[in-house]
Scaffold this active site. Structure first.
Site, PDB file in Angstrom:
ATOM      1  N   PRO A 126       1.144  -1.312  -0.194  1.00 27.70           N
ATOM      2  CA  PRO A 126      -0.007   0.049   0.030  1.00 27.70           C
ATOM      3  C   PRO A 126       1.069   1.398  -0.084  1.00 27.70           C
ATOM      4  O   PRO A 126       0.732   2.259   1.142  1.00 27.70           O
ATOM      5  CB  PRO A 126      -0.524  -0.136   1.641  1.00 27.70           C
ATOM      6  CG  PRO A 126       0.071  -0.823   1.883  1.00 27.70           C
ATOM      7  CD  PRO A 126       1.248  -2.271   0.722  1.00 27.70           C
ATOM      8  N   CYS A 127       1.784   1.100  -1.165  1.00 30.55           N
ATOM      9  CA  CYS A 127       2.520   2.818  -1.542  1.00 30.55           C
ATOM     10  C   CYS A 127       1.898   4.351  -1.148  1.00 30.55           C
ATOM     11  O   CYS A 127       1.859   4.975  -0.693  1.00 30.55           O
ATOM     12  CB  CYS A 127       3.076   2.168  -2.829  1.00 30.55           C
ATOM     13  SG  CYS A 127       2.478   2.595  -3.889  1.00 30.55           S
ATOM     14  N   HIS A 128       0.227   3.848  -1.228  1.00 29.72           N
ATOM     15  CA  HIS A 128      -0.310   4.946  -1.338  1.00 29.72           C
ATOM     16  C   HIS A 128      -0.663   5.489   0.363  1.00 29.72           C
ATOM     17  O   HIS A 128      -1.132   6.770   0.346  1.00 29.72           O
ATOM     18  CB  HIS A 128      -2.398   4.658  -1.026  1.00 29.72           C
ATOM     19  CG  HIS A 128      -2.649   3.929  -0.944  1.00 29.72           C
ATOM     20  ND1 HIS A 128      -2.767   2.164  -1.168  1.00 29.72           N
ATOM     21  CD2 HIS A 128      -3.839   3.682   0.180  1.00 29.72           C
ATOM     22  CE1 HIS A 128      -3.836   1.951  -0.519  1.00 29.72           C
ATOM     23  NE2 HIS A 128      -4.258   2.602   0.687  1.00 29.72           N
TER      24      HIS A 128
END
Length: 161
Positions: A126-128
Site C-alpha cells: 500500500p504505497c498510497h
C-alpha cells in the site's frame, strides 16, 4: 470493474506480480504484455480469482485491506521498504522521511520515494499510505484522485489534503 476503475491482476504460482488500475482494460493488458514480454500470459486460475476478488472487495469498501502474497523482483532495499509499508495500518499515513527513519536510513527519503514509485503491486503493497510532508499528494501511478479515494476508503484524515 471497481469503483476505482478497471482492475488487472497478474500472478505467478507464488503470489501477485502485477496490479494495475485504469480506465481502459485493453491499455492495462497491453501494459502487462510489455512488462512481461517474455511470459506466456494465460487466464487466471482459482487462486488468482480469490486474490482478485479480495482486491475488488477492498476497493468496493466491503472488506478491509487484504494482506496478499506477492512475487516480484526487487532489490533488498525495495523489499525492505515494501515490507515496512505493509505494516502501516489502513487509515494511517506516513511521510517518506518517516519511512526512511524507521528503516534506519534517515537520509534515504528519495530512495524510499523511488521504491514507492516502482512498486508493481500497489494495493498489495500500500504505497498510497505514504504522503509528502507538504500539501497535496505528489505523484501516484494511477493518479492523485485515485490516491485520495484510496485514503478516503481507509478513513485516513490525509484524504482531505
Amino acid at each position: 470493474l471497481t469503483p476505482m476503475g478497471h482492475l488487472l491482476v497478474a500472478a505467478t504460482s507464488k503470489g501477485i506480480c502485477s496490479v494495475k488500475l485504469g480506465d481502459d482494460p485493453a491499455v492495462l493488458l497491453e501494459e502487462l504484455r510489455r512488462e512481461f514480454e517474455n511470459a506466456e500470459l494465460v487466464e487466471g486460475d482459482a487462486q488468482l480469482g480469490v486474490w482478485t476478488a479480495a482486491l475488488v472487495d477492498y476497493l468496493s469498501g466491503r472488506l478491509p485491506w487484504p494482506e496478499l502474497p506477492y512475487d516480484v523482483r526487487a532489490t533488498a532495499f525495495q523489499r525492505r521498504v515494501w515490507e515496512f509499508l505493509r505494516t502501516i495500518p489502513a487509515g494511517e499515513t506516513m511521510h517518506y522521511s518517516e519511512v526512511a527513519e524507521n528503516l534506519g536510513w534517515p537520509t534515504a527519503t528519495r530512495a524510499v520515494a523511488r521504491a514507492c514509485a516502482t512498486n508493481p503491486v500497489a494495493l498489495v503493497v500500500p504505497c498510497h499510505r505514504i504522503v509528502p510532508k507538504g500539501p497535496g499528494f505528489a505523484g501516484f501511478r494511477w493518479g492523485i484522485e485515485r490516491k485520495r479515494k484510496l485514503l478516503e476508503l481507509e478513513g485516513s484524515p490525509a484524504s482531505t489534503r
